[in-house]
Design a protein around this motif. Structure first.
Motif, PDB file in Angstrom:
ATOM      1  N   ARG A  59       0.863  -1.175   0.000  1.00 30.91           N
ATOM      2  CA  ARG A  59       0.000   0.000   0.000  1.00 30.91           C
ATOM      3  C   ARG A  59       0.897   1.221   0.000  1.00 30.91           C
ATOM      4  O   ARG A  59       1.764   1.351   0.863  1.00 30.91           O
ATOM      5  CB  ARG A  59      -0.918   0.032   1.205  1.00 30.91           C
ATOM      6  N   ASP A  60       0.694   2.080  -0.979  1.00 27.06           N
ATOM      7  CA  ASP A  60       1.491   3.299  -1.111  1.00 27.06           C
ATOM      8  C   ASP A  60       2.990   2.996  -1.082  1.00 27.06           C
ATOM      9  O   ASP A  60       3.769   3.717  -0.466  1.00 27.06           O
ATOM     10  CB  ASP A  60       1.129   4.312  -0.020  1.00 27.06           C
ATOM     11  N   SER A 114      -5.224  -3.921 -17.995  1.00 24.26           N
ATOM     12  CA  SER A 114      -6.509  -3.261 -18.226  1.00 24.26           C
ATOM     13  C   SER A 114      -6.824  -2.289 -17.094  1.00 24.26           C
ATOM     14  O   SER A 114      -7.370  -1.203 -17.340  1.00 24.26           O
ATOM     15  CB  SER A 114      -7.631  -4.282 -18.409  1.00 24.26           C
ATOM     16  N   ALA A 115      -6.460  -2.635 -15.868  1.00 27.05           N
ATOM     17  CA  ALA A 115      -6.661  -1.710 -14.746  1.00 27.05           C
ATOM     18  C   ALA A 115      -5.789  -0.469 -14.917  1.00 27.05           C
ATOM     19  O   ALA A 115      -6.247   0.665 -14.689  1.00 27.05           O
ATOM     20  CB  ALA A 115      -6.351  -2.404 -13.422  1.00 27.05           C
ATOM     21  N   LEU A 116      -4.545  -0.654 -15.338  1.00 25.86           N
ATOM     22  CA  LEU A 116      -3.651   0.484 -15.544  1.00 25.86           C
ATOM     23  C   LEU A 116      -4.131   1.387 -16.681  1.00 25.86           C
ATOM     24  O   LEU A 116      -4.037   2.613 -16.587  1.00 25.86           O
ATOM     25  CB  LEU A 116      -2.224  -0.001 -15.822  1.00 25.86           C
ATOM     26  N   GLY A 124      -7.282   1.791 -17.511  1.00 28.83           N
ATOM     27  CA  GLY A 124      -8.407   2.521 -16.936  1.00 28.83           C
ATOM     28  C   GLY A 124      -7.960   3.689 -16.073  1.00 28.83           C
ATOM     29  O   GLY A 124      -8.514   4.794 -16.145  1.00 28.83           O
ATOM     30  N   ILE A 125      -6.936   3.466 -15.269  1.00 32.32           N
ATOM     31  CA  ILE A 125      -6.387   4.535 -14.423  1.00 32.32           C
ATOM     32  C   ILE A 125      -5.798   5.643 -15.290  1.00 32.32           C
ATOM     33  O   ILE A 125      -6.017   6.831 -15.034  1.00 32.32           O
ATOM     34  CB  ILE A 125      -5.330   3.959 -13.452  1.00 32.32           C
ATOM     35  N   ALA A 126      -5.058   5.260 -16.343  1.00 30.36           N
ATOM     36  CA  ALA A 126      -4.451   6.263 -17.232  1.00 30.36           C
ATOM     37  C   ALA A 126      -5.515   7.091 -17.944  1.00 30.36           C
ATOM     38  O   ALA A 126      -5.356   8.300 -18.114  1.00 30.36           O
ATOM     39  CB  ALA A 126      -3.537   5.576 -18.249  1.00 30.36           C
ATOM     40  N   ALA A 160      -8.603   7.669 -16.735  1.00 30.53           N
ATOM     41  CA  ALA A 160      -9.219   8.503 -15.694  1.00 30.53           C
ATOM     42  C   ALA A 160      -8.348   9.706 -15.341  1.00 30.53           C
ATOM     43  O   ALA A 160      -8.854  10.782 -15.037  1.00 30.53           O
ATOM     44  CB  ALA A 160      -9.496   7.661 -14.449  1.00 30.53           C
ATOM     45  N   ARG A 161      -7.034   9.536 -15.404  1.00 30.46           N
ATOM     46  CA  ARG A 161      -6.111  10.627 -15.069  1.00 30.46           C
ATOM     47  C   ARG A 161      -5.768  11.508 -16.261  1.00 30.46           C
ATOM     48  O   ARG A 161      -5.006  12.454 -16.147  1.00 30.46           O
ATOM     49  CB  ARG A 161      -4.831  10.060 -14.464  1.00 30.46           C
TER      50      ARG A 161
END
Length: 103
Positions: free
Chosen positions: A29-30, A60-62, A64-66, A68-69
């Protein structure tokens, strides 16, 4: 730690230990390691391993994050636009049609 207390972490590791095909577990975490365990003769934790098709879920998660950002415009963005200066000077025609979706 918010959302993950030591009892929950211990329970997660205990449940993981009961999975016969699981070889290792790493929870961060972090950037801080919360748990790292080897199971069932798993490789040393400092050695990279082939995670096979799990990489599809991670990528696919990365993506999605990219999106969103605002790092990517969407899955239909051309891969060459992401490569920027790393793109080949005279790319293969197939590469010019490749999108984030089709990667």
């Amino acid at each position: 730690m918010r959302g993950l207390d030591s009892a929950m972490l211990a329970d997660t590791v205990a449940q993981a230990r009961r999975l016969p095909r699981l070889r290792s577990l790493l929870i961060l975490r972090d950037g801080q390691v919360l748990a790292e365990q080897r199971f069932n003769g798993g490789p040393p934790l400092d050695r990279p391993v082939n995670i096979k098709s799990a990489s599809k879920s991670v990528l696919s998660a990365l993506v999605g994050i990219a999106i969103a950002r605002g790092v990517l415009t969407g899955v239909d963005q051309r891969a060459l636009s992401v490569l920027g200066s790393e793109a080949p000077p005279d790319p293969d025609p197939h590469l010019t049609r490749l999108t984030v979706r089709t990667c």
